[in-house]
Design an enzyme around this catalytic site. Structure first.
Site, PDB file in Angstrom:
ATOM      1  N   GLU A   1       0.430  -7.301   5.195  1.00 45.89           N
ATOM      2  CA  GLU A   1       0.838  -6.682   3.927  1.00 45.89           C
ATOM      3  C   GLU A   1       1.025  -5.180   4.124  1.00 45.89           C
ATOM      4  O   GLU A   1       0.117  -4.498   4.592  1.00 45.89           O
ATOM      5  CB  GLU A   1      -0.253  -6.961   2.876  1.00 45.89           C
ATOM      6  CG  GLU A   1       0.065  -6.409   1.513  1.00 45.89           C
ATOM      7  CD  GLU A   1      -0.977  -6.809   0.456  1.00 45.89           C
ATOM      8  OE1 GLU A   1      -1.514  -7.933   0.514  1.00 45.89           O
ATOM      9  OE2 GLU A   1      -1.256  -5.967  -0.413  1.00 45.89           O
TER      10      GLU A   1
ATOM     11  N   ARG B   1      -3.501  -5.049   5.149  1.00 45.83           N
ATOM     12  CA  ARG B   1      -4.358  -6.207   5.440  1.00 45.83           C
ATOM     13  C   ARG B   1      -3.557  -7.352   6.018  1.00 45.83           C
ATOM     14  O   ARG B   1      -2.331  -7.379   5.924  1.00 45.83           O
ATOM     15  CB  ARG B   1      -5.123  -6.654   4.193  1.00 45.83           C
ATOM     16  CG  ARG B   1      -4.278  -6.930   2.996  1.00 45.83           C
ATOM     17  CD  ARG B   1      -5.159  -7.171   1.764  1.00 45.83           C
ATOM     18  NE  ARG B   1      -4.366  -7.059   0.567  1.00 45.83           N
ATOM     19  CZ  ARG B   1      -4.845  -7.031  -0.674  1.00 45.83           C
ATOM     20  NH1 ARG B   1      -6.134  -7.119  -0.875  1.00 45.83           N
ATOM     21  NH2 ARG B   1      -4.048  -6.925  -1.705  1.00 45.83           N
TER      22      ARG B   1
ATOM     23  N   ARG C   1       3.814  -0.115  -8.106  1.00 49.90           N
ATOM     24  CA  ARG C   1       3.452  -0.014  -6.695  1.00 49.90           C
ATOM     25  C   ARG C   1       3.919  -1.319  -6.073  1.00 49.90           C
ATOM     26  O   ARG C   1       3.735  -2.389  -6.657  1.00 49.90           O
ATOM     27  CB  ARG C   1       1.932   0.133  -6.577  1.00 49.90           C
ATOM     28  CG  ARG C   1       1.430   0.342  -5.188  1.00 49.90           C
ATOM     29  CD  ARG C   1       0.017   0.894  -5.240  1.00 49.90           C
ATOM     30  NE  ARG C   1      -0.963  -0.081  -5.673  1.00 49.90           N
ATOM     31  CZ  ARG C   1      -1.392  -1.097  -4.939  1.00 49.90           C
ATOM     32  NH1 ARG C   1      -0.912  -1.298  -3.732  1.00 49.90           N
ATOM     33  NH2 ARG C   1      -2.301  -1.928  -5.409  1.00 49.90           N
TER      34      ARG C   1
ATOM     35  N   ARG D   1     -23.201  -3.210  -4.011  1.00 46.60           N
ATOM     36  CA  ARG D   1     -24.430  -3.989  -4.237  1.00 46.60           C
ATOM     37  C   ARG D   1     -25.511  -3.624  -3.234  1.00 46.60           C
ATOM     38  O   ARG D   1     -25.211  -3.448  -2.054  1.00 46.60           O
ATOM     39  CB  ARG D   1     -24.151  -5.483  -4.038  1.00 46.60           C
ATOM     40  CG  ARG D   1     -23.227  -6.071  -5.034  1.00 46.60           C
ATOM     41  CD  ARG D   1     -23.382  -7.592  -5.043  1.00 46.60           C
ATOM     42  NE  ARG D   1     -22.275  -8.153  -5.801  1.00 46.60           N
ATOM     43  CZ  ARG D   1     -21.230  -8.740  -5.244  1.00 46.60           C
ATOM     44  NH1 ARG D   1     -21.170  -8.898  -3.949  1.00 46.60           N
ATOM     45  NH2 ARG D   1     -20.267  -9.190  -6.007  1.00 46.60           N
TER      46      ARG D   1
ATOM     47  N   TYR E   1      -1.896  -4.643 -15.590  1.00 44.58           N
ATOM     48  CA  TYR E   1      -2.346  -5.383 -14.421  1.00 44.58           C
ATOM     49  C   TYR E   1      -3.259  -6.513 -14.884  1.00 44.58           C
ATOM     50  O   TYR E   1      -4.431  -6.313 -15.125  1.00 44.58           O
ATOM     51  CB  TYR E   1      -3.059  -4.496 -13.391  1.00 44.58           C
ATOM     52  CG  TYR E   1      -3.386  -5.356 -12.193  1.00 44.58           C
ATOM     53  CD1 TYR E   1      -2.438  -5.560 -11.206  1.00 44.58           C
ATOM     54  CD2 TYR E   1      -4.577  -6.045 -12.106  1.00 44.58           C
ATOM     55  CE1 TYR E   1      -2.679  -6.428 -10.167  1.00 44.58           C
ATOM     56  CE2 TYR E   1      -4.825  -6.913 -11.065  1.00 44.58           C
ATOM     57  CZ  TYR E   1      -3.878  -7.102 -10.101  1.00 44.58           C
ATOM     58  OH  TYR E   1      -4.107  -7.972  -9.081  1.00 44.58           O
TER      59      TYR E   1
ATOM     60  N   ARG F   1     -13.250  -0.797  -9.558  1.00 45.67           N
ATOM     61  CA  ARG F   1     -13.043  -2.265  -9.578  1.00 45.67           C
ATOM     62  C   ARG F   1     -13.949  -2.970  -8.581  1.00 45.67           C
ATOM     63  O   ARG F   1     -14.270  -4.132  -8.729  1.00 45.67           O
ATOM     64  CB  ARG F   1     -11.596  -2.572  -9.151  1.00 45.67           C
ATOM     65  CG  ARG F   1     -10.581  -2.536 -10.236  1.00 45.67           C
ATOM     66  CD  ARG F   1      -9.200  -2.573  -9.615  1.00 45.67           C
ATOM     67  NE  ARG F   1      -8.915  -3.828  -8.902  1.00 45.67           N
ATOM     68  CZ  ARG F   1      -8.130  -4.782  -9.360  1.00 45.67           C
ATOM     69  NH1 ARG F   1      -7.555  -4.651 -10.508  1.00 45.67           N
ATOM     70  NH2 ARG F   1      -7.897  -5.875  -8.658  1.00 45.67           N
TER      71      ARG F   1
ATOM     72  N   ASP G   1      -5.043 -10.090 -14.151  1.00 42.18           N
ATOM     73  CA  ASP G   1      -5.369 -11.172 -13.224  1.00 42.18           C
ATOM     74  C   ASP G   1      -4.935 -12.481 -13.868  1.00 42.18           C
ATOM     75  O   ASP G   1      -4.631 -12.528 -15.063  1.00 42.18           O
ATOM     76  CB  ASP G   1      -6.879 -11.170 -12.937  1.00 42.18           C
ATOM     77  CG  ASP G   1      -7.238 -10.224 -11.796  1.00 42.18           C
ATOM     78  OD1 ASP G   1      -6.421 -10.084 -10.862  1.00 42.18           O
ATOM     79  OD2 ASP G   1      -8.325  -9.625 -11.832  1.00 42.18           O
TER      80      ASP G   1
END
Ligand code: FAD
Ligand code: UDP
Length: 373
Positions: free
Chosen positions: A299, A279, A248, A175, A348, A171, A350
């Site tokens: 989190e 995070r 999860r 770069r 899942y 995911r 978005d």
């Protein structure tokens, strides 16, 4: 004739988008949600001028121009670009993995230098990657795997990286340019003023009942409408007859701090194994806030059990097999019910995909005569 054309279970983005489209076709909808608010997981709450993402950071990003234009009818989006940073034992790295990350890790300047190091570090993976550990090392090399991936992933998934599927890490963009944009999306931003206004506008003109659980009075609700759009858990709808679908889960610990800027970025990932949270989100930075105080959320990954908030569907073989049974059951035994959204379809999604999917459903069932036999 029943009282409503549609009973919509769930006032999240899927249910709200469908309700908006149904109203355009003069259909009467009743929307119920067991939570005390609309918006589902995209819900934001304004606290001292800061829009708090109550169910975790929500950054709208899409390549679908039609969906981008659709959502922009309901809010003005800012120019936020998600550029999280990783904190590994006090060392700061840019994400996603890009030339800034490689420069900090190895001091390299050019893409060729970075590729050379990765090529030498991935030699320990001999065959095509079989799991997340091998996939990560072959994408970015051993050093980045050890500092920025291993600890974070094992905390998040509560599993060893060698026991996780390779696709999870795919995911993330890798770069060889100096570009910290976390998403490869043509359109991206945060609605100025939060997400809740979007759900409010989508639901304007429909009847909404909050704090109302479908299962608390199932027979009565089923009698209300010709069709049900159900966005709760599909296994719950069938009373878990083939067993539970697993999720999860995450837990957020939020606090307001009497300082104006805690971490200088909206999202900071803690990628070591020892820090207990994965995070920290500092909500004001999503909207470039200049308030005097700030609100942060830590989190944590937590074990999920039935009754807890279902966050991320687990796309493994066991759950795919269980889902298949429920889908067959839905096709055979529940002709007046359409299962939609992240929980109804156990996918899942978005936000952009959720909207796209609700619009597709609306186009399919609102444009035909729903009473025709
Ligand atoms: P939901 O938002 O879950 O809505 C379903 C609603 O149904 C809920 O309000 C629930 O209370 C209600 N409901 C369930 N059962 C019943 C019942 N029995 N009776 C009555 N009501 C019921 N997407 C992005 O695009 N960008 C992001 O950055 C992003 N970040 C995310 C971070 C986290 C932590 C999570 C969990 C998700 C994230 N997402 C993100 C995904 C996004 O949240 C979903 O795409 C979207 O919320 C799906 O909308 P939905 O309507 O399908 O489901
Ligand atoms: N990931 C990682 N380190 C990071 C960020 C992500 O190792 O700092 C890995 C991790 O395995 C995670 C996957 O990349 O599950 C996908 O990241 P994404 O941000 O898409 O997942 P999310 O955190 O939204 O679940």
């Amino acid at each position: 004739m029943k009282q409503y054309d549609f009973l919509i279970v769930g006032a999240g983005l899927f249910g709200a988008t469908f309700a908006y489209e149904a109203l355009k076709h003069d259909k009467k909808c009743l929307i119920i949600d067991k939570r005390p608010h609309i918006g589902g997981n995209s819900y934001t709450e304004t606290v001292n001028g800061i829009n708090v993402h109550k169910y975790g950071a929500h950054i709208f990003h899409t390549n679908n121009k039609a969906v981008w234009e659709y959502i922009n009818q309901f809010a003005e989006f800012n120019n936020y670009v998600n550029s999280p940073i990783a904190n590994y034992k006090g060392e700061i790295y840019n994400l996603p993995f890009n030339m800034n990350t490689f420069n900090k890790m190895w001091g390299v300047i050019t893409p060729q230098e970075a590729m050379k190091i990765i090529a030498s570090q991935k030699q320990c993976v001999h065959k095509s990657p079989q799991n997340l550990e091998e996939q990560a090392i072959s994408l970015v090399g051993l050093d980045i795997y050890e500092k920025l991936i291993k600890g974070y992933t094992e905390k998040q998934w509560m599993k060893n990286c060698a026991a996780l599927p390779a696709f999870i890490i795919k995911r993330l963009p890798v770069r060889f340019t100096y570009d910290n944009n976390y998403f490869n999306a043509r359109y991206q931003g945060i609605p100025m003023g939060g997400y809740t206004q979007i759900a409010e506008k989508l639901l304007e003109g429909s009847e909404v009942l909050l704090n109302t659980d479908f299962f608390a009075d199932r027979e009565r609700f089923e009698g209300f409408a010709e069709k049900i759009i159900y966005t709760g858990t599909i296994d719950g709808f069938f009373d878990y007859r083939f067993g539970e679908l697993e999720y999860r889960s995450v837990y957020f610990e939020s606090e307001e701090l009497q300082i104006s800027n805690y971490q200088g970025n909206a999202v900071v990932n803690y990628t070591d194994r020892e820090t207990p949270y994965t995070r920290i989100i500092e909500h004001k930075h999503f909207e470039f806030g200049e308030q005097e105080t700030t609100i942060i959320s830590r989190e944590y990954a937590v074990e999920w059990k039935r009754g807890d908030e279902p966050y991320y569907p687990i796309n493994d073989e066991r759950n795919r097999n269980v889902l298949q049974k429920y889908l067959e059951c839905a096709a055979a035994g529940a002709p007046n019910v359409v299962f939609g959204g992240r929980l109804g379809e156990y996918k899942y999604y978005d936000m952009d995909v959720t909207i796209e999917s609700a619009l597709r459903l609306a186009a399919k069932i609102l444009t035909v005569d729903m009473y025709a036999k």
